[in-house]
Design a protein around this motif. Structure first.
Motif, PDB file in Angstrom:
ATOM      1  N   UNK A  37     -48.571  12.363  19.418  1.00  0.00           N
ATOM      2  CA  UNK A  37     -49.294  11.387  20.239  1.00  0.00           C
ATOM      3  C   UNK A  37     -50.506  12.024  20.905  1.00  0.00           C
ATOM      4  N   UNK A  38     -50.337  13.233  21.405  1.00  0.00           N
ATOM      5  CA  UNK A  38     -51.443  13.930  22.061  1.00  0.00           C
ATOM      6  C   UNK A  38     -52.565  14.220  21.073  1.00  0.00           C
ATOM      7  N   UNK A  39     -52.199  14.696  19.888  1.00  0.00           N
ATOM      8  CA  UNK A  39     -53.215  15.007  18.890  1.00  0.00           C
ATOM      9  C   UNK A  39     -53.920  13.754  18.402  1.00  0.00           C
ATOM     10  N   UNK A  40     -53.178  12.671  18.235  1.00  0.00           N
ATOM     11  CA  UNK A  40     -53.802  11.434  17.780  1.00  0.00           C
ATOM     12  C   UNK A  40     -54.804  10.927  18.815  1.00  0.00           C
ATOM     13  N   UNK A  41     -54.438  10.951  20.082  1.00  0.00           N
ATOM     14  CA  UNK A  41     -55.357  10.480  21.107  1.00  0.00           C
ATOM     15  C   UNK A  41     -56.594  11.365  21.190  1.00  0.00           C
ATOM     16  N   UNK A  42     -56.405  12.663  20.999  1.00  0.00           N
ATOM     17  CA  UNK A  42     -57.564  13.563  20.991  1.00  0.00           C
ATOM     18  C   UNK A  42     -58.474  13.233  19.811  1.00  0.00           C
TER      19      UNK A  42
ATOM     20  N   UNK B  87     -58.715  10.391  18.201  1.00  0.00           N
ATOM     21  CA  UNK B  87     -59.296   9.080  18.431  1.00  0.00           C
ATOM     22  C   UNK B  87     -60.411   9.155  19.465  1.00  0.00           C
ATOM     23  N   UNK B  88     -60.181   9.930  20.516  1.00  0.00           N
ATOM     24  CA  UNK B  88     -61.213  10.105  21.530  1.00  0.00           C
ATOM     25  C   UNK B  88     -62.462  10.766  20.972  1.00  0.00           C
ATOM     26  N   UNK B  89     -62.267  11.752  20.098  1.00  0.00           N
ATOM     27  CA  UNK B  89     -63.405  12.409  19.451  1.00  0.00           C
ATOM     28  C   UNK B  89     -64.208  11.400  18.647  1.00  0.00           C
TER      29      UNK B  89
ATOM     30  N   UNK C 128     -55.752   1.984  15.702  1.00  0.00           N
ATOM     31  CA  UNK C 128     -55.226   3.155  16.417  1.00  0.00           C
ATOM     32  C   UNK C 128     -55.883   4.465  16.002  1.00  0.00           C
ATOM     33  N   UNK C 129     -56.822   4.405  15.067  1.00  0.00           N
ATOM     34  CA  UNK C 129     -57.509   5.624  14.642  1.00  0.00           C
ATOM     35  C   UNK C 129     -59.023   5.466  14.553  1.00  0.00           C
ATOM     36  N   UNK C 130     -59.531   4.265  14.295  1.00  0.00           N
ATOM     37  CA  UNK C 130     -60.941   4.108  13.955  1.00  0.00           C
ATOM     38  C   UNK C 130     -61.711   3.166  14.876  1.00  0.00           C
TER      39      UNK C 130
ATOM     40  N   UNK D 159     -59.179   1.921  25.678  1.00  0.00           N
ATOM     41  CA  UNK D 159     -58.007   1.156  26.076  1.00  0.00           C
ATOM     42  C   UNK D 159     -56.775   2.064  26.153  1.00  0.00           C
ATOM     43  N   UNK D 160     -56.640   2.948  25.165  1.00  0.00           N
ATOM     44  CA  UNK D 160     -55.499   3.869  25.145  1.00  0.00           C
ATOM     45  C   UNK D 160     -55.543   4.822  26.331  1.00  0.00           C
TER      46      UNK D 160
END
Length: 440
Positions: free
Chosen positions: A182-187, A189-191, A254-256, A263-264
């Motif tokens: 979850x942490x890596x996905x949010x990072x 996505x934020x990038x 959730x990725x693009x 929002x996340x």
């Protein structure tokens, strides 16, 4: 020792020879970026692990395909001109064969390297290949150039493709490790969102090359659908959106999605999500037709562009307000699940995608996954039915939260582990590909 070194030198020399032949070909064609890629390809052997060797194999096979394509093109030209062609075919066929043999020999090199985690090689190579093919198709078919590097330096598009494909491979490997998903996905996505809005800022600063058409469009996801309705044309963004949904289903959300990352981030401010009022579930069912009808109405009434822009801006600002207030208060991504019409389109089309999140029969219904899901797709009823609700975006946060391993990705004919790796390869490849595209 000398024997082992000798067996390693042979495949390496073959790879270098094949790379030099390809470089000479691209130099003759004045394709300097592919020349640079060809010269740099053998350097993959200096990287640790097996995956760089597998990527080198993919590149060598691509070079062999280029030799075959070139032979067919030149042979057709010579035959049409009545010139001799047999010697040309023999020479180019030999070069293609040398390149294929060089690719095959890399298997021996990979076999001597330490074994990696199950699926690690496959997911990295798959991400590299998908990213390369996706960007290569966009680079070859779309005009004006949609790859950013090509816009600022002619011929640099293929270098950008190679760099981003390598990034996709590394990213897929990183995600496949499984820890702190979850942490890596949010990072990640934020990038993506940071790069997106940095491009927008540069476009606003006067560098029109960072904008898809050279003209400014508001960064409101709803305009992916409403824009073409109002303009009566300009379907590239809907096509790009549909292409990503075809590959990763509702994971576009959730990725693009460049707004979804906000929002996340705001929803994550609350440690545990609360349930939104029941009436909010109808929000997107109202905004989707509402946005389309409003765009059509503005077009039919001949409204000036300023009026259409003001309406789009108002809708976008209302969504930002929902993020800042409702999402933050409830810990649920309210903008994505109750306001954004493209989120509903992705969710509905995602129902046709073979990739799914499924809950095993052994589930004890502890509801730990409910707390992990910021889309509200794992209510108690959803868990009892053993499948997430419509809001599921395949983000995978619930998979990490399940202490018994009963939640996982599903794809027909594949194990849960392999289905997860397939999803990772697709998501990483699209993330990397979209980073290099001009947008807005």
């Amino acid at each position: 020792m000398s024997s082992a070194r000798g067996t390693a030198i042979g495949p390496t020399l073959m790879a270098v020879v094949a790379a030099l032949l390809a470089a000479a070909h691209f130099s003759r064609a004045d394709q300097w970026s592919l020349l640079a890629v060809s010269l740099a390809a053998p350097l993959l052997l200096a990287l640790p692990g097996r995956w760089p060797v597998r990527l080198l194999q993919v590149l060598l096979l691509g070079a062999a395909a280029e030799w075959v394509r070139t032979a067919a093109r030149l042979t057709a030209g010579r035959m049409a001109a009545g010139e001799p062609w047999l010697r040309l075919v023999v020479i180019l066929a030999a070069v293609a064969a040398v390149t294929v043999i060089a690719a095959w020999l890399q298997g021996r090199t990979a076999g001597r390297r330490p074994a990696e985690a199950p699926g690690a090689e496959g997911v990295t190579v798959a991400a590299f290949a998908i990213a390369s093919v996706t960007m290569g198709a966009a680079h070859s078919m779309v005009r004006p150039p949609i790859l950013l590097a090509e816009r600022f330096l002619a011929g640099a598009g293929w270098l950008e493709i190679a760099a981003l494909a390598l990034y996709a491979a590394r990213l897929a490997r990183h995600l496949a490790d499984g820890d702190r998903w979850a942490e890596r996905r949010r990072w990640l996505w934020g990038l993506f969102s940071v790069v997106f809005f940095a491009q927008l800022a540069l476009g606003l600063a006067g560098l029109a090359g960072f904008l898809m058409s050279g003209k400014l469009h508001l960064p409101v996801p709803a305009l992916i659908a409403a824009g073409p309705v109002w303009r009566g044309g300009g379907f590239f963004m809907p096509i790009l959106f549909l292409a990503t949904v075809v590959l990763v289903g509702p994971a576009w959300c959730s990725f693009l999605c460049y707004i979804g990352a906000w929002d996340a981030a705001l929803a994550a401010q609350r440690p545990r999500p609360l349930e939104l009022p029941a009436w909010t579930r109808w929000g997107r069912w109202i905004t989707l037709p509402g946005v389309a009808l409003a765009a059509l109405g503005l077009r039919l009434t001949g409204a000036p562009p300023l009026a259409a822009t003001a309406a789009a801006a108002a809708f976008g600002l209302a969504g930002v307000g929902i993020i800042l207030t409702v999402s933050r208060r409830y810990g649920i991504m309210a903008h994505c699940t109750t306001w954004c019409p493209m989120g509903l389109v992705a969710a509905l089309l995602g129902r046709l995608h073979p990739l799914r999140i499924r809950i095993g029969k052994e589930c004890t219904e502890c509801c730990r996954c409910t707390a992990a899901c910021r889309y509200g797709a794992l209510a108690a009823d959803d868990i009892r039915r053993r499948r997430p609700g419509l809001n599921c975006t395949l983000c995978g946060d619930c998979v990490e939260s399940c202490h018994g391993g009963w939640i996982g990705y599903r794809f027909p004919g594949l194990s849960s582990h392999t289905a997860r790796l397939l999803f990772i390869a697709l998501a990483a490849a699209l993330h990397a590909a979209c980073l290099g595209l001009a947008r807005i």
